[in-house]
Design a protein around this motif. Structure first.
Motif, PDB file in Angstrom:
ATOM      1  N   LYS A   1     -21.672  -2.480 104.311  1.00  0.00           N
ATOM      2  CA  LYS A   1     -21.215  -3.930 103.767  1.00  0.00           C
ATOM      3  C   LYS A   1     -21.838  -4.630 104.142  1.00  0.00           C
ATOM      4  CE  LYS A   1     -17.321  -1.402 102.245  1.00  0.00           C
ATOM      5  NZ  LYS A   1     -15.674  -1.808 101.919  1.00  0.00           N
ATOM      6  N   SER A   2     -21.932  -4.849 105.465  1.00  0.00           N
ATOM      7  CA  SER A   2     -21.962  -6.342 105.916  1.00  0.00           C
ATOM      8  C   SER A   2     -23.631  -6.663 105.488  1.00  0.00           C
ATOM      9  CB  SER A   2     -22.428  -5.669 108.070  1.00  0.00           C
ATOM     10  OG  SER A   2     -23.211  -5.292 108.173  1.00  0.00           O
ATOM     11  N   GLU A   3     -24.895  -5.445 106.240  1.00  0.00           N
ATOM     12  CA  GLU A   3     -25.851  -5.727 105.112  1.00  0.00           C
ATOM     13  C   GLU A   3     -25.769  -6.180 104.077  1.00  0.00           C
ATOM     14  OE1 GLU A   3     -29.109  -5.561 107.279  1.00  0.00           O
ATOM     15  OE2 GLU A   3     -27.916  -5.706 108.649  1.00  0.00           O
ATOM     16  N   MET A   4     -25.062  -5.948 103.109  1.00  0.00           N
ATOM     17  CA  MET A   4     -25.229  -5.868 101.640  1.00  0.00           C
ATOM     18  C   MET A   4     -24.908  -7.666 101.689  1.00  0.00           C
ATOM     19  SD  MET A   4     -23.306  -4.489  98.558  1.00  0.00           S
ATOM     20  CE  MET A   4     -24.551  -3.149  97.980  1.00  0.00           C
TER      21      MET A   4
ATOM     22  N   ASP B   1     -28.381  -4.068  95.262  1.00  0.00           N
ATOM     23  CA  ASP B   1     -29.402  -3.003  95.803  1.00  0.00           C
ATOM     24  C   ASP B   1     -30.007  -2.307  96.059  1.00  0.00           C
ATOM     25  OD1 ASP B   1     -25.976  -3.189  95.113  1.00  0.00           O
ATOM     26  OD2 ASP B   1     -26.238  -2.024  93.105  1.00  0.00           O
ATOM     27  N   THR B   2     -31.039  -2.644  94.558  1.00  0.00           N
ATOM     28  CA  THR B   2     -32.583  -2.676  94.723  1.00  0.00           C
ATOM     29  C   THR B   2     -33.349  -3.072  96.354  1.00  0.00           C
ATOM     30  OG1 THR B   2     -32.842  -2.869  92.227  1.00  0.00           O
ATOM     31  CG2 THR B   2     -34.871  -2.867  93.434  1.00  0.00           C
ATOM     32  N   MET B   3     -32.529  -4.011  96.552  1.00  0.00           N
ATOM     33  CA  MET B   3     -33.554  -5.078  98.052  1.00  0.00           C
ATOM     34  C   MET B   3     -32.538  -3.719  99.299  1.00  0.00           C
ATOM     35  SD  MET B   3     -34.109  -8.363  98.195  1.00  0.00           S
ATOM     36  CE  MET B   3     -31.990  -8.956  97.549  1.00  0.00           C
ATOM     37  N   MET B   4     -31.582  -3.498  98.952  1.00  0.00           N
ATOM     38  CA  MET B   4     -30.646  -2.746 100.339  1.00  0.00           C
ATOM     39  C   MET B   4     -31.467  -1.245 100.096  1.00  0.00           C
ATOM     40  SD  MET B   4     -28.267  -4.062 101.121  1.00  0.00           S
ATOM     41  CE  MET B   4     -26.951  -2.685 102.076  1.00  0.00           C
TER      42      MET B   4
END
Length: 285
Positions: free
Chosen positions: A123-126, A174-177
């Motif tokens: 979540k922090s990365e998102m 989402d794709t970058m994640m």
């Protein structure tokens, strides 16, 4: 809406709360792949399945399988160790239940803490990716274009794909994640508490199996008979757990059940001979 670099970002958007609905029946698709059935694959893609049904089938597989496997093996290891040391059958019940609930709580709590830490990290990365898209979307586009060209796309095609994708912030983030960080975006219904509870319940449910013979027969049956029955019950449960795991993960039922059986057998044999060796060393001292 806010507009940054041509990318429309809704003020209220939370990608974790938008359901992901599959356009195919995943169970049929898996079966089609296993059987090499092209016609069944076509049917699977034309029939839309419920995301909740798939979620229930696969979300807690790891906790059920590993909790159950650890429950059986660690409890049966206690049984085998006591049998190897030729101790009284009542010792099996005392040590078995003590191990069952102590290890079960430890496993459940550990699963809860690790799952929560993983979700918080994702979540922090998102949030960071969302902030970067909001404030400097061109930089994110450039990174993704470079990534796709490294995968073999032409720069022109990669630019076209990324520019189109960037119009849809949820899809873009989402794709970058996944592509940049190798992280799956969290779902709204992810629950570390449920994950830990499933692990604990699975550990106790499967872990009590090696003790069943002793629970019902320790006063009447011989130690050898009780141990033999415990071996049979544990072996059947390990095989059954392997078949369930194979069904949920689309693996070979025979090989998965076999590896489960071997895993449990090796652990039990090690525990038995350790108990036997220590008992003999003490008696000969």
């Amino acid at each position: 809406r806010r507009v940054h670099g041509g990318c429309n970002i809704p003020e209220f958007m939370d990608p974790r709360l938008i359901p992901r609905v599959p356009s195919r029946d995943l169970s049929l698709a898996k079966r089609a792949h296993q059987e090499g059935d092209i016609e069944l694959s076509r049917v699977a893609h034309e029939v839309q399945s419920s995301p909740e049904a798939h979620k229930r089938g696969g979300s807690y597989v790891k906790s059920i399988v590993f909790g159950g496997l650890d429950g059986i093996i660690t409890t049966f290891a206690v049984v085998a160790g006591v049998a190897g040391a030729d101790l009284d059958s009542s010792v099996v019940l005392v040590l078995g239940f003590a191990n069952l609930f102590a290890d079960g709580l430890s496993m459940g709590l550990g699963d809860f803490l690790s799952e929560r830490a993983e979700i918080e990290f994702v979540k922090s990365e998102m949030k960071r990716e969302e902030w970067e898209v909001e404030n400097y979307v061109d930089g994110e586009k450039k990174e993704m274009i470079e990534l796709y060209t490294q995968k073999g796309m032409t720069e022109e095609d990669a630019t076209s794909v990324i520019n189109t994708m960037a119009k849809y912030p949820r899809i873009f983030v989402d794709t970058m994640m996944v592509e940049e960080l190798g992280l799956m975006p969290p779902d709204a219904d992810d629950s570390p508490a449920k994950q830990g509870a499933v692990t604990f319940c699975s550990f106790v449910f499967f872990g009590v199996v090696p003790l069943l013979a002793y629970i019902f027969g320790y006063k009447t049956a011989s130690k050898g008979t009780l141990f033999t029955v415990s071996i049979i019950l544990s072996a059947f449960t390990l095989v059954a757990l392997g078949i369930v795991k194979a069904h949920l993960t689309s693996q070979s039922k025979m090989s998965t059940a076999f590896y489960m059986f071997v895993n449990g057998g090796l652990a039990a044999a090690a525990s038995y001979f350790v108990g036997w060796g220590i008992e003999n060393a003490i008696n000969s001292a």
